[in-house]
Design an enzyme around this catalytic site. Structure first.
Site, PDB file in Angstrom:
ATOM      1  N   ASP A 154       0.834  -1.193   0.000  1.00 15.31           N
ATOM      2  CA  ASP A 154       0.000   0.000   0.000  1.00 15.31           C
ATOM      3  C   ASP A 154       0.874   1.251   0.000  1.00 15.31           C
ATOM      4  OD1 ASP A 154      -2.332   1.795   0.658  1.00 15.31           O
ATOM      5  OD2 ASP A 154      -3.313  -0.132   0.984  1.00 15.31           O
ATOM      6  N   HIS A 232      -3.869   5.982   3.179  1.00 17.84           N
ATOM      7  CA  HIS A 232      -4.479   4.752   2.666  1.00 17.84           C
ATOM      8  C   HIS A 232      -3.909   3.512   3.345  1.00 17.84           C
ATOM      9  CE1 HIS A 232      -5.777   1.863  -0.513  1.00 17.84           C
ATOM     10  NE2 HIS A 232      -6.731   2.741  -0.735  1.00 17.84           N
ATOM     11  N   SER A 570     -11.243  -0.470  -1.151  1.00 17.55           N
ATOM     12  CA  SER A 570      -9.985  -0.473  -0.395  1.00 17.55           C
ATOM     13  C   SER A 570     -10.236  -0.782   1.066  1.00 17.55           C
ATOM     14  CB  SER A 570      -9.298   0.892  -0.493  1.00 17.55           C
ATOM     15  OG  SER A 570      -8.642   1.059  -1.718  1.00 17.55           O
TER      16      SER A 570
END
Length: 787
Positions: A154, A232, A570
């Site tokens: 990620d 994220h 996600s």
């Protein structure tokens, strides 16, 4: 590694192609390419093999690059040599073509180093409650190992996030071979017994993907850290395996205990992405390193753009995931955020666990109060400081258009379409006739003009609350929107206010398929059902990085939040990663396909009011939208039967898909031979936990028959009875209708036949359930019937 003779053969072939004029003399700007060379052999894991491989790749690179460019381009960006072979380097289009055409037995594909995109609590309590089992997974954690290692590929990690506390977690497993790489803002001490590894690679913001020249060596150091600056990676990692944090909230919203799906799991972070996206070459390096380090499960909330869907052998995630699966490591991937349109699902290889997104039983709403006293509730996450005591002028975008701007553009609040003087100090109403302009852009347009707030009228994503920070924002549907517009037209002085967001607990119905969640069938292979499963991905509270650089993100007088609310597949992907980790800890000997099967066949297809799952429109959801259904992690611990999808199944899939035996042997490092009859229709026959038939003709005189084999992982001496739920007109038969597992018998096969002479045209959906009085093993099927 390829033998010296093979390498010499390749160099001779390249020289021959150059002499024959395949390369043109026209100058081409070099850009990053990946050269994928299939699976490694066991000898590649020996000491010194990495250096041997790098030397061989360099020799190959020297043979293709002109002498005048040797000093500048004779270097590798990455090389891969643990789970698979290959490298990435700066090549021209002609040089890449020559490598592809050279006929080397180990070169499977050569493809541009493209950019893939990021697919961007209460959710775990909701999942466990809806199974009917009220014990939290923490109860199980007392009895299971904490040695499961999750590899997160990620945007990196924010180690100070309280979700990565290692209190009470034992020593790092001795089998762990990974590292914690230091950087200018990341210390060795930032890793602990929870966050046991952190690596970083060149990302698109520091390594050119669009063709400009750059030193690969510079690209490797310019990021300088595994630290997450996007949020994220921190959010997904804490969702999958975060340590329980009490009294967590987003400025008072979504309060409670934030925890991951398997809180005692170890986390290893592989920073291969930036806000811009993720380069193919760095993703492959992250996969190779994660497998070398010893992770058990890999979580990837990333995917290709719809316009650039790659063939499997040119897709870095499919390549990395294949070799992970082959080494016993599950790979869970997000399905993408391009819904509600069909054929938009990403990461569709059968060896990938592909996840769709759903809502949970919690919503966030903000109230609009009009000057006439009427109120409307809309979707929002805003930290507005407006109150009921004061209202503000209310205007429609089209009524404050800038000079020479078409009304259509002003209605949609397109950039440059509004008059700043007419917008300042007012609440602006915008519509969504132009979906190419996101609600975030519309909000920024209005905010930049010093407006008070924005009311957004749109049916799209109205159940996916948008986080506007301190700027007042609320979204309503077309019915409420029409009433607001009528009010504006009915008075000379329309006014309104937008109140701060409040949480709506115990929201019903839930779960619901998220509007944005990408749908099947898969463009590449409709004979495999995708997505596989659905998990929470709407308004998920999880760890974040402290925001101090974004105006309006932190309320006045407050400290930056340690948790954030995010939506996307996600967010759903790490829910499946966490659930798989829990299963892996209880059943350490289970293969990835067994864990996948357990989660799919025990998934729920009913919401919290007991009705079939739906999508945002209120209509019933089908398997192309939700896969097998919503995950039920605790039920999946005891599935009764599982479908084991083997490496042979996956190699046959590649045969049926159309790959050559040469490529398949390179990919698998075997002497595998394809079946003599290898056609795409046979993909339906691989031993998968669902059934998809892309082509069933009404004119067929015989039924289409599919075989499946199940493995008993429950009690011995069990008897399972089949029950079919099929749509009217589609005839579905099972033989035998009873599976009897006697002592010593663990595997049994059965056939399912489909006859569609009187079935309606298009996709028909149904299920087959095996029941032994204790376990319900449900397999969904999708059958496309045509004349």
């Amino acid at each position: 590694m390829a033998s010296l003779l093979q390498l010499l053969h390749l160099i001779f072939s390249i020289s021959f192609l150059l002499v024959c004029g395949i390369a043109t003399s026209n100058y081409q700007t070099p850009k990053p390419y990946v050269v994928y060379m299939g699976s490694t052999s066991s000898s590649n894991n020996e000491l010194g093999s990495d250096q041997v491989a790098e030397s061989a790749y360099m020799q190959l690179l020297s043979s293709i690059i002109p002498s005048e460019d040797q000093n500048e381009r004779r270097s590798l960006i990455h090389h891969y040599n643990y789970a698979f072979k290959g490298f990435s380097a700066m090549l021209t289009e002609n040089e890449a073509s020559i490598l592809s055409a050279a006929g080397h037995p180990d070169i499977v594909s050569v493809f541009p180093d493209s950019v893939l995109q990021l697919h961007t609590t209460r959710s775990w309590d909701f999942l466990e409650t809806e199974t009917g089992i009220l014990r939290a997974s923490a109860t199980y954690n007392k009895h299971v190992s904490s040695d499961v290692i999750i590899g997160m590929i990620d945007t990196g990690i924010w180690p100070e996030c309280p979700s990565f506390n290692d209190k009470g977690i034992g020593e790092i497993p001795s089998r762990w071979k990974g590292v914690c790489i230091e950087g200018h803002d990341f210390k060795l001490s930032n890793c602990n017994r929870k966050l046991i590894g952190a690596r970083y690679y060149p990302t698109p913001e520091m390594n050119s993907i669009n063709g400009s020249k750059m030193s690969p060596a510079a690209g490797k150091t310019s990021s300088g850290s595994p630290r997450d600056y996007v949020d994220h990676g921190t959010h997904t990692a804490s969702t999958a395996g975060g340590f329980p944090v009490v009294n967590a909230s987003y400025y008072g919203l979504a309060g409670g205990t934030a925890r991951g799906g398997f809180p005692s799991a170890r986390i290893a972070s592989y920073k291969a992405c930036s806000k811009v996206g993720c380069s193919s070459s760095s993703l492959l390096k992250a996969f190779d390193d994660a497998l070398k380090d010893g992770v058990d499960i890999i979580s990837v909330s990333i995917g290709a753009d719809n316009f650039f869907l790659s063939d499997y052998k040119n897709d870095p995630i499919a390549i990395g995931a294949f070799h992970a699966e082959n080494m016993g490591v599950m790979v869970a991937c997000s399905g993408g955020n391009d819904g509600p349109f069909s054929h938009t699902i990403k990461n569709t290889a059968p060896w990938i666990f592909t996840v769709a997104a759903s809502s949970i039983d919690r919503d966030f709403r903000s109230t609009i109060q009009l000057g006439n006293g009427k109120t409307f509730r809309g979707s929002a996450i805003n930290l507005s400081n407006l109150t009921k005591k004061r209202t503000y002028p209310l205007v429609f975008g089209k009524d404050i258009a800038s000079n020479f701007t078409p009304t259509y553009e002003a209605r949609n609040c397109r950039p440059g379409s509004l008059d700043p003087e007419k917008a300042a100090g007012k609440i602006v109403v915008c519509v969504d006739n132009d979906p190419s302009i996101s609600r975030n852009i519309k909000k920024l347009v209005v905010e930049d003009m010093e407006a008070i707030g924005i009311i957004f009228i749109s049916e799209a994503e109205k159940d996916v609350p948008y986080d506007s920070g301190t700027f007042p924002f609320v979204q309503v549907g077309s019915v409420e929107g029409l009433q607001i517009l009528n009010y504006i037209n009915s008075t000379k002085d329309p006014r309104a206010t937008i109140l701060p967001t409040v949480e709506i607990p115990r929201y019903k119905p839930a779960p619901v398929v998220a509007y944005f969640s990408s749908r099947g069938p898969a463009q590449q292979a409709e004979n495999i059902l995708k997505p596989d499963i659905m998990a929470p991905g709407v308004a998920i509270l999880a760890g974040t990085i402290p925001r101090t650089d974004e105006p309006g993100s932190v309320p006045v007088g407050k400290k930056p939040a340690q948790f954030a609310i995010r939506s996307g597949t996600s967010m759903s992907c790490p829910h499946v990663t966490g659930a798989a980790s829990l299963i892996k800890s209880v059943h350490p000997g289970w293969t990835p396909s067994m864990i996948k099967s357990a989660l799919m066949t025990t998934a729920t297809v009913r919401d919290n009011v007991g009705k079939p799952l739906t999508k945002g429109s209120g209509k019933s959801a089908n398997p192309h939208e939700m896969g097998a259904g919503e995950i039920s992690p605790l039920k999946a611990l005891h599935p009764g039967l599982v479908f084991e999808t083997t490496t042979t199944d996956y190699l046959r899939f590649l045969c049926y898909y159309g790959y050559s035996e040469k490529d398949i042997r390179s990919i698998s490092n075997t002497n595998f031979s394809c079946p003599s009859n290898s056609i795409k229709e046979l993909i339906s026959d691989i031993n998968y936990p669902s059934i998809s038939i892309a082509n069933l003709s009404r004119n067929q005189t015989a039924a289409k028959t599919i075989q499946r084999t199940v493995t008993n992982v429950g009690l011995s001496n069990a008897t399972y009875i089949a029950k079919v739920h099929a749509p009217v007109g589609l005839v579905v038969d099972v033989f035998p209708q009873k599976l009897v597992f006697l002592k010593g018998v663990t595997k049994l096969s059965y056939n399912v036949s489909f006859f569609g002479k009187t079935a309606p045209s298009g996709y028909n959906f149904g299920s087959l359930t095996w029941f032994d009085g204790r376990h319900s093993v449900r397999t969904v099927f999708t059958v496309n019937v045509h004349d």
